[in-house]
Design a protein around this motif. Structure first.
Motif: not given
Length: 238
Positions: A122, A132, A135-136, A139-140, A144, A146, A148, A152
């Protein structure tokens, strides 16, 4: 200010032993002590995370990470002795299960794809909100990627338009090492100084300079220096 290249004192506090046992272990690599302290405070305030170690340099990170076994490393692009991209590549070989999230001031349009290719999961820019980053991190750690929404969309557009393999005479066409050399040139370092910084020969750096002139369509060494200085200023690579 005392160096933070050590295991985090958060783990050594008896009152935090139970919380630390179930917390997700995170290691921070950034050459600014205030930034490391801010990230550490933000993560520990969230609950469920513990900063098990911190470092301002790549060599120290490579030394500490295998000993401390973090699940995630948050790494900046600009470090004192080498680039974060090179560190990510080294860590990917040294600790293949380690997840890496880049947190940097540098433009994601240039560095995000490079970071992912190096092994990061990410990319977050430092001027984005604290939420942010959290959240990152989540997610990582969940497995997943990550990026912005803007990044993407950019990557999807390049994929759909089939332009990702086109050779362009721009910064995007440079290799990670060429980007690193260009940054050092822009910061005023001589060929010999760059060679010492990167642990390469002067002849190798001269070759990189020639490659840079060709790819950037620059005729003379002086043109390369001017271009590098302008690029460093635009990217705030100081």
């Amino acid at each position: 200010m005392k160096s933070l290249e050590t295991a985090s004192p958060f783990l050594s506090s008896p009152s935090n032993t139970r919380q630390a046992a179930n917390a997700r272990r995170i290691f921070i690599v950034d050459d600014h002590p205030v930034t490391r302290a801010g990230i550490s405070a933000l993560l520990t305030q969230q609950g469920g995370y513990v900063v098990c170690g911190e470092s301002e340099s790549a060599p120290k990170a490579i030394e500490l990470i295998p000993k401390l076994s973090p699940e995630l490393a948050i790494i900046d692009i600009s470090l004192k002795t080498t680039s974060g991209i090179e560190l990510i590549k080294n860590l990917h070989s040294l600790a293949p299960d380690l997840k890496v999230l880049v947190l940097s001031m540098h433009d994601e349009n240039l560095y995000a794809e490079r970071a992912l290719r190096a092994g990061a999961r990410g990319y977050v820019m430092k001027d984005q909100a604290h939420e942010t980053l959290i959240t990152a991190v989540r997610r990582v750690l969940e497995g997943d990627l990550y990026l912005s929404e803007k990044m993407k969309e950019r990557m999807l557009h390049r994929f759909v338009s089939n332009k990702s393999d086109e050779l362009t005479f721009s910064i995007d066409s440079l290799s990670d090492r060429e980007i690193e050399v260009l940054g050092h040139i822009g910061n005023g370092y001589s060929t010999r100084q760059i060679a010492a910084k990167l642990n390469l020969s002067v002849k190798t750096i001269d070759s990189y300079r020639e490659h840079l002139k060709i790819k950037l369509r620059l005729a003379k060494g002086a043109d390369l220096v001017r271009h590098a200085i302008q690029w460093v200023k635009s990217e705030c690579l100081v």
